[in-house]
Design a protein around this motif. Sequence first.
Motif, PDB file in Angstrom:
ATOM      1  N   ALA A 126     -21.938  44.613  22.732  1.00 31.37           N
ATOM      2  CA  ALA A 126     -21.785  43.163  22.902  1.00 31.37           C
ATOM      3  C   ALA A 126     -23.094  42.391  22.891  1.00 31.37           C
ATOM      4  N   CYS A 127     -24.188  43.034  22.514  1.00 30.99           N
ATOM      5  CA  CYS A 127     -25.491  42.354  22.533  1.00 30.99           C
ATOM      6  C   CYS A 127     -25.988  41.961  21.144  1.00 30.99           C
ATOM      7  N   GLY A 128     -25.206  42.243  20.132  1.00 26.72           N
ATOM      8  CA  GLY A 128     -25.586  41.835  18.783  1.00 26.72           C
ATOM      9  C   GLY A 128     -24.840  40.566  18.415  1.00 26.72           C
ATOM     10  N   LEU A 129     -23.866  40.712  17.541  1.00 28.92           N
ATOM     11  CA  LEU A 129     -23.108  39.564  17.045  1.00 28.92           C
ATOM     12  C   LEU A 129     -22.328  38.841  18.144  1.00 28.92           C
ATOM     13  N   ALA A 130     -21.950  39.559  19.192  1.00 32.74           N
ATOM     14  CA  ALA A 130     -21.175  38.934  20.277  1.00 32.74           C
ATOM     15  C   ALA A 130     -22.029  38.021  21.148  1.00 32.74           C
ATOM     16  N   GLY A 131     -23.363  38.169  21.076  1.00 31.85           N
ATOM     17  CA  GLY A 131     -24.256  37.274  21.800  1.00 31.85           C
ATOM     18  C   GLY A 131     -24.452  37.586  23.268  1.00 31.85           C
ATOM     19  N   GLY A 132     -24.053  38.782  23.700  1.00 31.34           N
ATOM     20  CA  GLY A 132     -24.183  39.136  25.106  1.00 31.34           C
ATOM     21  C   GLY A 132     -25.600  39.501  25.508  1.00 31.34           C
ATOM     22  N   LYS A 133     -25.832  39.534  26.804  1.00 32.27           N
ATOM     23  CA  LYS A 133     -27.129  39.910  27.367  1.00 32.27           C
ATOM     24  C   LYS A 133     -26.993  41.283  28.013  1.00 32.27           C
ATOM     25  N   TRP A 134     -27.901  42.198  27.642  1.00 29.10           N
ATOM     26  CA  TRP A 134     -27.855  43.548  28.189  1.00 29.10           C
ATOM     27  C   TRP A 134     -27.991  43.530  29.718  1.00 29.10           C
ATOM     28  N   SER A 135     -28.709  42.575  30.247  1.00 28.03           N
ATOM     29  CA  SER A 135     -28.875  42.481  31.703  1.00 28.03           C
ATOM     30  C   SER A 135     -27.543  42.232  32.409  1.00 28.03           C
ATOM     31  N   ARG A 136     -26.536  41.755  31.680  1.00 25.62           N
ATOM     32  CA  ARG A 136     -25.202  41.560  32.256  1.00 25.62           C
ATOM     33  C   ARG A 136     -24.259  42.706  31.924  1.00 25.62           C
ATOM     34  N   ILE A 137     -24.511  43.399  30.799  1.00 24.68           N
ATOM     35  CA  ILE A 137     -23.654  44.508  30.378  1.00 24.68           C
ATOM     36  C   ILE A 137     -24.003  45.791  31.134  1.00 24.68           C
ATOM     37  N   GLU A 138     -25.297  46.072  31.273  1.00 23.16           N
ATOM     38  CA  GLU A 138     -25.740  47.323  31.890  1.00 23.16           C
ATOM     39  C   GLU A 138     -25.133  47.549  33.285  1.00 23.16           C
ATOM     40  N   PRO A 139     -25.109  46.532  34.169  1.00 19.04           N
ATOM     41  CA  PRO A 139     -24.499  46.761  35.493  1.00 19.04           C
ATOM     42  C   PRO A 139     -23.002  47.096  35.412  1.00 19.04           C
ATOM     43  N   LEU A 140     -22.302  46.572  34.409  1.00 17.89           N
ATOM     44  CA  LEU A 140     -20.877  46.877  34.249  1.00 17.89           C
ATOM     45  C   LEU A 140     -20.698  48.352  33.901  1.00 17.89           C
ATOM     46  N   ILE A 141     -21.555  48.857  33.010  1.00 14.01           N
ATOM     47  CA  ILE A 141     -21.501  50.268  32.618  1.00 14.01           C
ATOM     48  C   ILE A 141     -21.811  51.146  33.835  1.00 14.01           C
ATOM     49  N   THR A 142     -22.827  50.759  34.586  1.00 14.38           N
ATOM     50  CA  THR A 142     -23.194  51.520  35.784  1.00 14.38           C
ATOM     51  C   THR A 142     -22.038  51.553  36.773  1.00 14.38           C
ATOM     52  N   GLU A 143     -21.441  50.405  37.030  1.00 19.94           N
ATOM     53  CA  GLU A 143     -20.353  50.303  38.013  1.00 19.94           C
ATOM     54  C   GLU A 143     -19.112  51.077  37.573  1.00 19.94           C
ATOM     55  N   ARG A 144     -18.702  50.910  36.322  1.00 23.60           N
ATOM     56  CA  ARG A 144     -17.430  51.465  35.861  1.00 23.60           C
ATOM     57  C   ARG A 144     -17.503  52.922  35.407  1.00 23.60           C
TER      58      ARG A 144
END
Length: 162
Positions: A126-144
């Motif tokens: 979600a950090c390429g074409l979707a425009g997401g920020k890794w700083s918001r994605i990484e914690p989700l991966i860690t949590e889930r």
Amino acid sequence: MSEIKYVRGDATVPSVKGAKVIAHVCNDLGGWGKGFVLALSRRWPEPERAYRTWHRDRAHNDFGLGAVQLVRVEPSVWVANMIGQHGIRTGSKGVPVRYEAIDTALARLADDVIERGASVHMPRIACGLAGGKWSRIEPLITERLIKRGTAVTVYDHGEAAG
């Protein structure tokens, strides 16, 4: 608790033993044609075919933000099509990424990978074409995933992404 492992390489070629799930984010419009999906389609036709069928039959299935579709592409390799992007273009409503949907999809994915005893491999979803920020994605991966004991490897293709 372990951490996300970062490597340079191709997420479609995980070089570990055992069951593997290659996770990526798809849009909710049925579009497949830019970004990481091109690398997937070069290796296997099944994820695209399954995604398009899933979208076409969405009135009769769970297709929508937060949903996950696991597609077996090799005896011990699956591709996880995760719906975490609304639309495909950045516009007046902001970027296409939907963090809540990615969180939901990762939670659903966790149950499947634990059941299979699989590791998870992905680009910086979600950090390429979707425009997401890794700083918001990484914690989700860690949590889930990480906190539930799932090994996760993130692949940076060529130049390291930020």
